[in-house]
Design a protein around this motif. Structure first.
Motif, PDB file in Angstrom:
ATOM      1  N   VAL A   1       0.843  -1.200   0.000  1.00 55.62           N
ATOM      2  CA  VAL A   1       0.000   0.000   0.000  1.00 55.62           C
ATOM      3  C   VAL A   1       0.878   1.250   0.000  1.00 55.62           C
ATOM      4  CG1 VAL A   1      -1.702   1.315   1.313  1.00 55.62           C
ATOM      5  CG2 VAL A   1      -1.945  -1.150   1.088  1.00 55.62           C
ATOM      6  N   LEU A   2       1.950   1.170   0.781  1.00 55.56           N
ATOM      7  CA  LEU A   2       2.877   2.297   0.861  1.00 55.56           C
ATOM      8  C   LEU A   2       3.490   2.602  -0.504  1.00 55.56           C
ATOM      9  CD1 LEU A   2       4.157   4.192   2.952  1.00 55.56           C
ATOM     10  CD2 LEU A   2       6.028   2.579   3.160  1.00 55.56           C
ATOM     11  N   VAL A   3       3.858   1.566  -1.237  1.00 51.24           N
ATOM     12  CA  VAL A   3       4.451   1.774  -2.561  1.00 51.24           C
ATOM     13  C   VAL A   3       3.449   2.456  -3.484  1.00 51.24           C
ATOM     14  CG1 VAL A   3       5.399   0.645  -4.609  1.00 51.24           C
ATOM     15  CG2 VAL A   3       6.108  -0.105  -2.357  1.00 51.24           C
ATOM     16  N   VAL A   4       2.175   2.023  -3.410  1.00 55.30           N
ATOM     17  CA  VAL A   4       1.144   2.660  -4.242  1.00 55.30           C
ATOM     18  C   VAL A   4       1.044   4.146  -3.901  1.00 55.30           C
ATOM     19  CG1 VAL A   4      -1.330   2.777  -4.663  1.00 55.30           C
ATOM     20  CG2 VAL A   4      -0.193   0.571  -4.669  1.00 55.30           C
TER      21      VAL A   4
ATOM     22  N   PHE B   1       2.648  10.004  -5.162  1.00 54.39           N
ATOM     23  CA  PHE B   1       3.465  11.206  -4.955  1.00 54.39           C
ATOM     24  C   PHE B   1       4.330  11.471  -6.180  1.00 54.39           C
ATOM     25  CE2 PHE B   1       3.488  10.205  -0.176  1.00 54.39           C
ATOM     26  CZ  PHE B   1       2.323  10.914  -0.002  1.00 54.39           C
ATOM     27  N   ALA B   2       4.878  10.370  -6.702  1.00 51.14           N
ATOM     28  CA  ALA B   2       5.848  10.521  -7.787  1.00 51.14           C
ATOM     29  C   ALA B   2       5.182  10.879  -9.110  1.00 51.14           C
ATOM     30  CB  ALA B   2       6.665   9.241  -7.939  1.00 51.14           C
ATOM     31  N   LEU B   3       3.999  10.351  -9.349  1.00 49.23           N
ATOM     32  CA  LEU B   3       3.402  10.482 -10.675  1.00 49.23           C
ATOM     33  C   LEU B   3       2.182  11.392 -10.712  1.00 49.23           C
ATOM     34  CD1 LEU B   3       3.560   6.734 -11.695  1.00 49.23           C
ATOM     35  CD2 LEU B   3       5.114   8.526 -12.404  1.00 49.23           C
TER      36      LEU B   3
ATOM     37  N   ILE C   1       2.233   0.330 -12.402  1.00 52.53           N
ATOM     38  CA  ILE C   1       2.356   0.640 -10.973  1.00 52.53           C
ATOM     39  C   ILE C   1       1.954  -0.559 -10.133  1.00 52.53           C
ATOM     40  CG2 ILE C   1       1.376   2.018  -9.109  1.00 52.53           C
ATOM     41  CD1 ILE C   1       1.117   4.299 -11.050  1.00 52.53           C
ATOM     42  N   LEU C   2       0.781  -1.128 -10.457  1.00 48.49           N
ATOM     43  CA  LEU C   2       0.280  -2.258  -9.671  1.00 48.49           C
ATOM     44  C   LEU C   2       1.266  -3.422  -9.675  1.00 48.49           C
ATOM     45  CD1 LEU C   2      -3.513  -2.902 -10.252  1.00 48.49           C
ATOM     46  CD2 LEU C   2      -2.303  -2.447  -8.127  1.00 48.49           C
ATOM     47  N   TRP C   3       1.740  -3.782 -10.856  1.00 49.21           N
ATOM     48  CA  TRP C   3       2.564  -4.989 -10.924  1.00 49.21           C
ATOM     49  C   TRP C   3       3.955  -4.786 -10.365  1.00 49.21           C
ATOM     50  CZ3 TRP C   3       1.025  -9.779 -11.118  1.00 49.21           C
ATOM     51  CH2 TRP C   3      -0.288 -10.008 -11.512  1.00 49.21           C
ATOM     52  N   LEU C   4       4.507  -3.587 -10.520  1.00 54.13           N
ATOM     53  CA  LEU C   4       5.800  -3.341  -9.873  1.00 54.13           C
ATOM     54  C   LEU C   4       5.651  -3.459  -8.370  1.00 54.13           C
ATOM     55  CD1 LEU C   4       7.567  -0.467 -11.808  1.00 54.13           C
ATOM     56  CD2 LEU C   4       8.219  -2.852 -11.593  1.00 54.13           C
TER      57      LEU C   4
ATOM     58  N   PHE D   1      -6.018  -6.970  -1.267  1.00 50.84           N
ATOM     59  CA  PHE D   1      -6.204  -5.797  -0.405  1.00 50.84           C
ATOM     60  C   PHE D   1      -5.623  -4.531  -1.024  1.00 50.84           C
ATOM     61  CE2 PHE D   1      -7.047  -9.004   2.796  1.00 50.84           C
ATOM     62  CZ  PHE D   1      -8.068  -8.403   3.526  1.00 50.84           C
ATOM     63  N   THR D   2      -4.577  -4.695  -1.814  1.00 46.38           N
ATOM     64  CA  THR D   2      -3.930  -3.509  -2.394  1.00 46.38           C
ATOM     65  C   THR D   2      -4.757  -2.918  -3.541  1.00 46.38           C
ATOM     66  OG1 THR D   2      -1.837  -4.574  -1.911  1.00 46.38           O
ATOM     67  CG2 THR D   2      -1.748  -2.611  -3.261  1.00 46.38           C
ATOM     68  N   VAL D   3      -5.346  -3.812  -4.361  1.00 40.30           N
ATOM     69  CA  VAL D   3      -6.054  -3.338  -5.552  1.00 40.30           C
ATOM     70  C   VAL D   3      -7.152  -2.314  -5.232  1.00 40.30           C
ATOM     71  CG1 VAL D   3      -7.616  -4.083  -7.383  1.00 40.30           C
ATOM     72  CG2 VAL D   3      -5.456  -5.247  -7.055  1.00 40.30           C
ATOM     73  N   PRO D   4      -8.061  -2.590  -4.264  1.00 43.56           N
ATOM     74  CA  PRO D   4      -9.089  -1.582  -3.973  1.00 43.56           C
ATOM     75  C   PRO D   4      -8.499  -0.240  -3.555  1.00 43.56           C
ATOM     76  CG  PRO D   4      -9.614  -3.645  -2.888  1.00 43.56           C
ATOM     77  CD  PRO D   4      -8.246  -3.793  -3.453  1.00 43.56           C
ATOM     78  N   VAL D   5      -7.427  -0.303  -2.746  1.00 41.49           N
ATOM     79  CA  VAL D   5      -6.791   0.943  -2.314  1.00 41.49           C
ATOM     80  C   VAL D   5      -6.287   1.718  -3.533  1.00 41.49           C
ATOM     81  CG1 VAL D   5      -4.907   1.928  -0.973  1.00 41.49           C
ATOM     82  CG2 VAL D   5      -6.119  -0.066  -0.116  1.00 41.49           C
ATOM     83  N   PHE D   6      -5.634   0.985  -4.428  1.00 41.65           N
ATOM     84  CA  PHE D   6      -5.123   1.596  -5.649  1.00 41.65           C
ATOM     85  C   PHE D   6      -6.254   2.221  -6.467  1.00 41.65           C
ATOM     86  CE2 PHE D   6      -4.681   0.894 -10.232  1.00 41.65           C
ATOM     87  CZ  PHE D   6      -3.565   1.668 -10.516  1.00 41.65           C
ATOM     88  N   LEU D   7      -7.351   1.446  -6.633  1.00 43.18           N
ATOM     89  CA  LEU D   7      -8.461   1.939  -7.450  1.00 43.18           C
ATOM     90  C   LEU D   7      -9.097   3.182  -6.839  1.00 43.18           C
ATOM     91  CD1 LEU D   7     -10.138  -1.456  -8.437  1.00 43.18           C
ATOM     92  CD2 LEU D   7      -8.630  -0.033  -9.813  1.00 43.18           C
ATOM     93  N   VAL D   8      -9.168   3.206  -5.509  1.00 45.03           N
ATOM     94  CA  VAL D   8      -9.730   4.380  -4.837  1.00 45.03           C
ATOM     95  C   VAL D   8      -8.807   5.581  -5.000  1.00 45.03           C
ATOM     96  CG1 VAL D   8     -10.255   5.359  -2.573  1.00 45.03           C
ATOM     97  CG2 VAL D   8     -11.108   3.093  -3.188  1.00 45.03           C
ATOM     98  N   PHE D   9      -7.518   5.369  -4.754  1.00 46.29           N
ATOM     99  CA  PHE D   9      -6.561   6.463  -4.824  1.00 46.29           C
ATOM    100  C   PHE D   9      -6.501   7.093  -6.208  1.00 46.29           C
ATOM    101  CE2 PHE D   9      -3.548   5.284  -1.089  1.00 46.29           C
ATOM    102  CZ  PHE D   9      -4.519   5.734  -0.222  1.00 46.29           C
ATOM    103  N   PHE D  10      -6.599   6.235  -7.243  1.00 45.30           N
ATOM    104  CA  PHE D  10      -6.444   6.761  -8.590  1.00 45.30           C
ATOM    105  C   PHE D  10      -7.772   6.902  -9.329  1.00 45.30           C
ATOM    106  CE2 PHE D  10      -2.165   5.261  -7.647  1.00 45.30           C
ATOM    107  CZ  PHE D  10      -1.415   6.352  -8.047  1.00 45.30           C
TER     108      PHE D  10
END
Lengths: 220, 227
Positions: B33-36, B41-43, B57-60, B114-123
């Motif tokens: 989650v932290l990496v996402v 921040f970076a992109l 992003i997800l797969w890295l 668990f990471t995917v929903p966080v990613f989808l929400v953030f982006f």
């Protein structure tokens, strides 16, 4: 045997160099720089040949557990990495004048780079487990997995590139018969060189093993 | 069926071990989650919908997180030489591999879920539309990752360099998995149909999975003997 091979190699090298620089015609569009082609293709070929030998040696070692197979695989991996490095460098040197760029994410270039990374990792595993039985097994496993992976890497990289637009189309310029002959001769010479290096590296590895076992005897 | 019972016991052992000692899974999850978040921040917070950055992003993130998990999965076996005890059980060595591969697959897959929903929400992606097809890609990609990852982590944890070695030997070999998964994920994120637009990539991922599960199944015993 080795001396004979050495003499043959020397002769073949002399003839190849003469052919490449004096006999083969200068290519129309690219000029003199195209001559690097004879080295580039030959190093690429030796790289693949060497990795194939690593694969055979690895399987042989896993099946027979004899140091002989391991020495072949290990010696060949080092040479393969060396020639793949040369192939990448000569390719880059040729790409700059021919295409105007040092590097492009073309399918063939990308797969060669991935291959290079794979076998450098092989050598690192080897280095980390220097001389041990364990290191031989681990690198044999890598040798098998790596080689099985090559076709899939090729395929995936090709698909990956074709979806994007092609930056550079490699022109298939016609080779004159004399150029083709020079190319084949150069490939032949490099193959001889590969086998000469392989035998030499094999002998060094064998001597190393003998020294280790002698040292162990002394200690006892 | 004995092999299936053995498999069940092996996987249960790994899951129980994780539940009792705890922490690894949570750390991996927090890490991914932290990496996402760091990527955002970076992109920037909204990804250009033209480019398929999202899949990358997800797969890295998953690749880096799984390195942590894979490294841990074997170093924990080597503590107190408990791997020797596992090897003493009358179970085929290939089954030991399949068991370890499945537990790695399960752990990494949980993290992804668990990471995917966080990613989808953030982006800001449509969550419900994306998750079902993405699950297929996650499973296929993660199977490829853990098929090779399991056998290579056994190798890397037995050398001096240990943790740093695994990505070096693993990443070049799973290049096809990364490319294939990123493409499929990109197509899903852009709202395309997975089966129509990425059928060949799915097939390639499946071929990779089957091929490397079979190869590793066959050569795992050589690695085990040297641990």
């Amino acid at each position: 045997m080795k001396i004979l091979l050495g003499i043959l190699l020397l002769l073949s090298m002399l003839v190849s160099i003469t052919m490449v620089f004096l006999v083969a015609p200068i290519e129309e569009t690219m000029g003199v720089v195209q001559k690097i082609f004879y080295f580039h293709v030959a190093t690429a070929w030796v790289g693949f040949l060497a990795f194939f030998v690593v694969f055979i040696g690895s399987i042989g070692y896993l099946a027979k557990k004899s140091r002989r197979w391991d020495r072949i695989a290990y010696s060949s991996a080092g040479i393969g990495v060396l020639f793949t490095t040369l192939c990448l460098i000569t390719g880059s040197l040729w790409a700059k004048p021919a295409w105007g760029i040092w590097w492009t994410w073309d399918a063939r270039l990308t797969s060669t780079l991935v291959l290079w990374f794979m076998y450098v990792a092989y050598l690192i595993v080897r280095y980390e487990t220097e001389g041990s039985e364990r290191g031989a097994v681990f690198s044999a496993v890598l040798g098998v997995i790596g080689f099985v992976d090559i076709p899939i890497v090729f395929m995936s990289v090709r698909w990956w590139r074709t979806v994007h637009c092609d930056l550079v189309i490699v022109e298939r310029t016609g080779l004159t018969p004399i150029m083709l002959f020079t190319l084949l001769l150069s490939v032949f010479t490099f193959t001889l060189l590969y086998f000469y290096l392989l035998i030499t590296k094999y002998e060094i590895a064998k001597t190393k093993d003998e020294i280790t076992s002698l040292k162990e005897k002394l200690r006892e | 069926m004995k092999p299936f019972n053995d498999l069940y016991t092996l996987i249960k052992k790994d899951i129980l071990d994780e539940l009792r000692t705890g922490g690894t899974l949570i750390s991996m999850l927090l890490f991914s989650v932290l990496v996402v978040v760091i990527f955002s921040f970076a992109l920037g917070t909204t990804l250009s919908k033209e480019k398929e950055l999202g899949g990358g992003i997800l797969w890295l993130t998953f690749f880096f997180a799984s390195i942590l998990g894979l490294n841990y999965s074997f170093s924990v076996e080597k503590e107190n030489s408990s791997i020797k005890a596992v090897m003493l059980t009358p179970v085929d060595r290939g089954i030991l591999y399949i068991g370890k591969m499945f537990s790695n697959l399960i752990f990494i897959f949980i993290i992804e879920l668990f990471t995917v929903p966080v990613f989808l929400v953030f982006f800001d992606y449509p969550i419900l539309k994306i998750i079902p097809p993405l699950t297929i890609v996650l499973l296929l990609g993660t199977a490829g990752l853990s098929s090779v990852g399991t056998i290579l982590s056994a190798i890397s944890t037995s050398t001096k360099k240990r943790d740093i070695l695994l990505p070096l030997i693993l990443f070049p070999i799973i290049t096809p998995v990364l490319i294939g998964s990123v493409r499929c994920t990109g197509i899903i994120l852009l709202g395309g149909s997975l089966l129509e637009e990425a059928g060949n990539w799915l097939a390639m991922l499946a071929v990779f999975d089957v091929l490397f599960i079979v190869v590793s199944f066959l050569i795992y015993e050589f690695v085990l003997e040297e641990l």
